[in-house]
Design a protein around this motif. Structure first.
Motif, PDB file in Angstrom:
ATOM      1  N   ASP A 269       0.832  -1.211   0.000  1.00  0.00           N
ATOM      2  CA  ASP A 269       0.000   0.000   0.000  1.00  0.00           C
ATOM      3  C   ASP A 269       0.864   1.257   0.000  1.00  0.00           C
ATOM      4  O   ASP A 269       1.839   1.361   0.751  1.00  0.00           O
ATOM      5  CB  ASP A 269      -0.904   0.009   1.245  1.00  0.00           C
ATOM      6  CG  ASP A 269      -1.953  -1.084   1.183  1.00  0.00           C
ATOM      7  OD1 ASP A 269      -2.217  -1.576   0.070  1.00  0.00           O
ATOM      8  OD2 ASP A 269      -2.493  -1.448   2.245  1.00  0.00           O
ATOM      9  N   GLY A 270       0.503   2.206  -0.856  1.00  0.00           N
ATOM     10  CA  GLY A 270       1.215   3.481  -0.914  1.00  0.00           C
ATOM     11  C   GLY A 270       2.318   3.521  -1.950  1.00  0.00           C
ATOM     12  O   GLY A 270       2.939   4.580  -2.155  1.00  0.00           O
ATOM     13  N   PHE A 271       2.574   2.384  -2.604  1.00  0.00           N
ATOM     14  CA  PHE A 271       3.644   2.340  -3.606  1.00  0.00           C
ATOM     15  C   PHE A 271       3.133   1.685  -4.887  1.00  0.00           C
ATOM     16  O   PHE A 271       2.301   0.770  -4.841  1.00  0.00           O
ATOM     17  CB  PHE A 271       4.856   1.557  -3.089  1.00  0.00           C
ATOM     18  CG  PHE A 271       5.493   2.156  -1.863  1.00  0.00           C
ATOM     19  CD1 PHE A 271       6.437   3.171  -1.970  1.00  0.00           C
ATOM     20  CD2 PHE A 271       5.134   1.705  -0.594  1.00  0.00           C
ATOM     21  CE1 PHE A 271       7.021   3.714  -0.840  1.00  0.00           C
ATOM     22  CE2 PHE A 271       5.711   2.247   0.543  1.00  0.00           C
ATOM     23  CZ  PHE A 271       6.660   3.259   0.426  1.00  0.00           C
ATOM     24  N   ARG A 272       3.668   2.181  -5.989  1.00  0.00           N
ATOM     25  CA  ARG A 272       3.347   1.532  -7.252  1.00  0.00           C
ATOM     26  C   ARG A 272       4.112   0.213  -7.353  1.00  0.00           C
ATOM     27  O   ARG A 272       5.187   0.080  -6.769  1.00  0.00           O
ATOM     28  CB  ARG A 272       3.728   2.447  -8.424  1.00  0.00           C
ATOM     29  CG  ARG A 272       2.790   3.646  -8.599  1.00  0.00           C
ATOM     30  CD  ARG A 272       3.208   4.482  -9.795  1.00  0.00           C
ATOM     31  NE  ARG A 272       4.542   5.078  -9.562  1.00  0.00           N
ATOM     32  CZ  ARG A 272       5.279   5.609 -10.518  1.00  0.00           C
ATOM     33  NH1 ARG A 272       4.855   5.586 -11.780  1.00  0.00           N
ATOM     34  NH2 ARG A 272       6.442   6.161 -10.235  1.00  0.00           N
ATOM     35  N   PRO A 273       3.550  -0.776  -8.102  1.00  0.00           N
ATOM     36  CA  PRO A 273       4.240  -2.052  -8.265  1.00  0.00           C
ATOM     37  C   PRO A 273       5.655  -1.851  -8.795  1.00  0.00           C
ATOM     38  O   PRO A 273       5.871  -1.127  -9.779  1.00  0.00           O
ATOM     39  CB  PRO A 273       3.373  -2.805  -9.275  1.00  0.00           C
ATOM     40  CG  PRO A 273       2.011  -2.206  -9.106  1.00  0.00           C
ATOM     41  CD  PRO A 273       2.250  -0.753  -8.790  1.00  0.00           C
ATOM     42  N   GLY A 274       6.632  -2.492  -8.122  1.00  0.00           N
ATOM     43  CA  GLY A 274       8.018  -2.409  -8.550  1.00  0.00           C
ATOM     44  C   GLY A 274       8.740  -1.167  -8.064  1.00  0.00           C
ATOM     45  O   GLY A 274       9.932  -0.995  -8.350  1.00  0.00           O
TER      46      GLY A 274
END
Length: 434
Positions: free
Chosen positions: A42-47
């Protein structure tokens, strides 16, 4: 990785391993970097999850996996290099202290023993022999009639063979106990399904009569809470019935699967079934005698780990069997100690049979398996369909392959041992009391 092996006993070994800490840290970092490219948080884009945060969440798990993989790899390489036959599973432990630049572990395990087959020329084996005759057929038909008996109420005192329906209540030291009370319980006198003292207590009573009598539970009684204790039972008879056996007529023959009711044909089929069962019992007793001869003639050190694994399997199967019959394990616990001898015997036979089969090329031949499957299928209405089904089920087919291997081993032992034919009565062979 540095390794060394210690000999702790005849079969027990300890493999000491030391993994460079730097190597572990490097592998942990590589796996975390790879994980960071796919992990979702949560809170971050994938990768795009920072490596530091990935390490905080997954570092301990990844480190454990890396260490486990390194230790397992080292263990497998040493086992392969030194051609060790590991029995059971290794017990891996972390070794504290020592050089901080490395992680030290030990793997304690057992190896399979060297098996030297004993001399069977002195082994004496009795081979049971029984030729089925008309008396055996008559005896079997009598049993079949008894199994199909109907019950008719009688107004007289109960006697052996009668079915007595009772209400009962038992007390120990004046107190009721679990399982000591019940109603409308049918008991066939002489059948042995209840304790002999209980059968004696209800013998000679008519419907409507009551009796109080003492009863002592055996020391090995299944209900541990009452084993070895004395109780007073009060019973009331609700009904006394006597068996009414069916006549040996066309209807009886039809009930046994003879469509046209031909009694002569029925006797032929009963005889064929009895002969199959006698053959099966003879082969079973002979196999047990052969297996015992192999055990008695071969000295063998057993790996404790294999015995423990087999004991676990037996206990699990026993518990499953009890549960399938509706027995509550709280009141009838399975004692592993009581099953240890069985586990040791199974492991012993498994090791010996494996060596015999390998050393003397006694594996199952396709034609042997086919013959066993075909023979088994003859007891069904559509033998061809049964054969097809067995060959379509690998697990079921493996059972017949195992039977073929056992038959080969039995023949191999009988060819070397002193075998004496011994006439055995029908009742004794079939497990009766005569």
């Amino acid at each position: 990785m540095q390794t060394s092996i210690e000999t702790l006993g005849k079969l027990e070994r300890k493999l000491n391993m030391a993994v460079p800490a730097e190597q572990i840290e490097r592998e942990v970092e590589q796996r975390l970097r790879k994980l960071s490219r796919t992990v979702r948080m949560d809170g971050f884009r994938p990768g795009k999850v920072p490596l530091k945060i990935v390490a905080q969440h997954y570092g301990p798990q990844v480190r454990s996996e890396v260490i486990g993989d390194a230790v397992q790899k080292a263990f497998s390489e040493v086992v392969k290099e030194q051609r060790l036959k590991v029995a059971g599973y290794p017990r891996i432990e972390r070794r504290e202290g020592g050089d901080e630049s490395e992680l030290a572990f030990s793997a304690t395990f057992e190896i399979y023993p060297e098996i030297k087959l004993g001399d069977l020329s002195a082994a004496e084996i009795k081979r049971p022999v029984h030729a089925v005759d008309d008396a055996d057929v008559d005896h079997t038909i009598a049993i079949l009639r008894k199994q199909r008996a109907t019950w008719e109420t009688v107004v007289r005192p109960s006697q052996p063979g009668d079915r007595v329906t009772v209400d009962y209540s038992g007390r120990i030291d004046g107190n009721e106990f679990p399982g000591g009370k019940g109603g409308a319980m049918p008991v066939v006198i002489g059948e042995g399904r209840v304790l002999p003292e209980f059968e004696a207590g209800i013998t000679g009573l008519k419907a409507g009569e009551q009796r109080t009598f003492p009863l002592t539970f055996p020391a090995d009684y299944a209900g541990k809470e009452v084993a070895g204790k004395s109780a007073n039972f009060e019973v009331g008879v609700k009904e006394v019935s006597q068996p009414k056996l069916p006549e040996v007529d066309a209807e009886f023959a039809k009930s046994l699967g003879v469509a046209d009711g031909d009694i002569a044909k029925m006797r032929e089929e009963v005889r064929a079934n009895v002969e199959r069962e006698v053959k099966k019992r003879v082969e079973g007793e002979l196999k047990q005698a052969v297996m015992q001869a192999l055990i008695d003639s071969t000295a063998l050190e057993l790996p404790k780990s294999l015995v423990e694994l087999e004991l676990q399997r037996i206990v699990q199967q026993a518990r499953a069997d009890f549960e399938a019959r509706g027995v509550k394990l709280e009141s009838l616990p399975v004692s592993p100690e009581a099953l240890e001898a069985q586990a040791r015997r199974r492991v012993t036979l498994g090791l010996i049979l494996g060596e015999v089969v390998k050393a003397h090329d006694l594996g199952a031949k396709p034609e042997q398996v086919r013959a066993l499957v075909t023979e088994h299928a003859q007891t069904y209405e559509q033998p061809f369909e049964v054969v097809k089904w067995v060959y379509s089920e690998p697990q079921r087919l493996s059972e017949f392959e195992g039977m073929a291997v056992e038959a080969n081993v039995v023949k191999w032992v009988l060819d070397r041992a002193k075998v004496e034919d011994e006439a055995v009565g029908f009742d004794k062979l079939m497990g009766g009391s005569k």
